[in-house]
Design an enzyme around this catalytic site. Structure first.
Site, PDB file in Angstrom:
ATOM      1  N   ASP A   1      68.340 -44.182  -6.427  1.00 51.76           N
ATOM      2  CA  ASP A   1      69.168 -45.371  -6.262  1.00 51.76           C
ATOM      3  C   ASP A   1      69.025 -45.911  -4.843  1.00 51.76           C
ATOM      4  OD1 ASP A   1      70.099 -44.890  -8.793  1.00 51.76           O
ATOM      5  OD2 ASP A   1      72.053 -44.112  -8.162  1.00 51.76           O
ATOM      6  N   VAL A   2      69.281 -47.200  -4.694  1.00 51.29           N
ATOM      7  CA  VAL A   2      69.252 -47.822  -3.364  1.00 51.29           C
ATOM      8  C   VAL A   2      70.168 -47.076  -2.406  1.00 51.29           C
ATOM      9  CG1 VAL A   2      69.850 -49.902  -2.063  1.00 51.29           C
ATOM     10  CG2 VAL A   2      68.638 -50.113  -4.231  1.00 51.29           C
TER      11      VAL A   2
END
Length: 301
Positions: free
Chosen positions: A134-135
């Site tokens: 995930d970012v």
């Protein structure tokens, strides 16, 4: 791109720019820009960046497609590299690859920008990508450089032949202190959010306590499967959301006290047999500064 999500209880009373940033994985300045441009609605009404949200309101955010301009490039610390693959310690705020609504830096773009030759397998915008983070998650991420490595590594991930270890800071103290969460995960209809659903895909997460604090616990997490948001969803489902993750029930006040602007989650180790030589490879990555600082605050309290 338009995203529509309900305001979770943890963000009730929060400012629009803060909530949008946390829910969408955007910088707060970007969230404020969207509100100023009239692209954020709550309950069907355009809202200012400083407006306060109510639990259950429908939050609608329109993120314009990025203009045709060079992608930002960031330095990616290299943990392991040879002619077949590269393992980097991904900072938070960097996506694995470009996607709708994302105008920030990516692992793929940053590697290509410094001349790293990557495998061409997969869609062009995801070339060489064999796993994603995930970012808002930091830590170890592997990218294939040779075509042989890309093919073998993809199969290894499908066969669960790669050991993936994370450290996660969660709210409360799990009972039992170690265990396995075996619960199917699926996408919530109409929203970019995931949950334990009876018709979801098989998902298995193992966890064990590393250190306990007042109101929080540091866990070691090992994944058998690799579903989107798996750790965040599974730990929230058993009543222990990640600290700094209001999207899945985390307390934003605790995140502020610890100086966190994203979920406390770090991919700390990768273990695998080399896809070409067959030799064992193990990589480890230290915590980023914000995660280490949060732990230090807990230990001092």
């Amino acid at each position: 791109m338009i995203r529509t999500v309900p305001v979770p209880p943890a963000l009730a009373g929060e400012r629009v720019d803060v909530a949008v940033a946390r829910l969408m994985g955007l910088p707060r300045t970007r969230a404020a820009e969207l509100a100023r441009a009239g692209l954020v609605q709550a309950g069907g009404i355009k809202v200012a960046k400083s407006a306060r949200l109510e639990e259950g309101q429908t939050l609608r955010v329109e993120v314009p497609e990025p203009a045709d301009q060079p992608e930002p490039v960031v330095e990616l610390p290299v943990t392991y590299e040879d002619s077949d693959l590269i393992v980097i310690n991904k900072p938070a705020g960097v996506a694995a690859h470009a996607g709708p609504g994302w105008s920030g830096p990516t692992v793929l773009g940053s590697l290509l920008a410094v001349g790293v030759a990557l495998a061409t397998g997969g869609p062009p915008e995801r070339r060489g990508i064999v796993q994603r983070l995930d970012v808002g998650t930091s830590g170890l991420m592997m990218v294939a450089k040779s075509e042989r490595a890309y093919s073998v590594l993809k199969q290894m991930f499908r066969d669960r032949a790669v050991d993936k270890t994370y450290h996660a800071l969660v709210q409360g103290l799990p009972d039992p202190l170690e265990g396995t969460i075996d619960a199917p995960i699926g996408r919530v209809p109409g929203a970019f959010k995931f949950a334990v659903l009876s018709n979801g895909k098989s998902s298995i997460t193992h966890y064990g306590l590393i250190e306990a604090f007042a109101g929080a616990s540091l866990l070691r997490v090992d994944l058998e499967t690799g579903r989107t948001h798996q750790i965040r969803v599974h730990l929230a489902a058993v009543g222990h959301p990640l600290v700094g993750d209001p999207f899945y029930g985390g307390d934003p006040k605790l995140a502020v006290r610890l100086g966190l602007e994203r979920q406390w989650l770090h991919a700390t180790a990768l273990g695998f047999d080399h896809p070409v030589t067959g030799q064992p490879v193990r990589c480890e990555a230290p915590y980023s500064a914000d995660l280490a600082a949060a732990l230090a605050t807990l230990r001092e309290s």
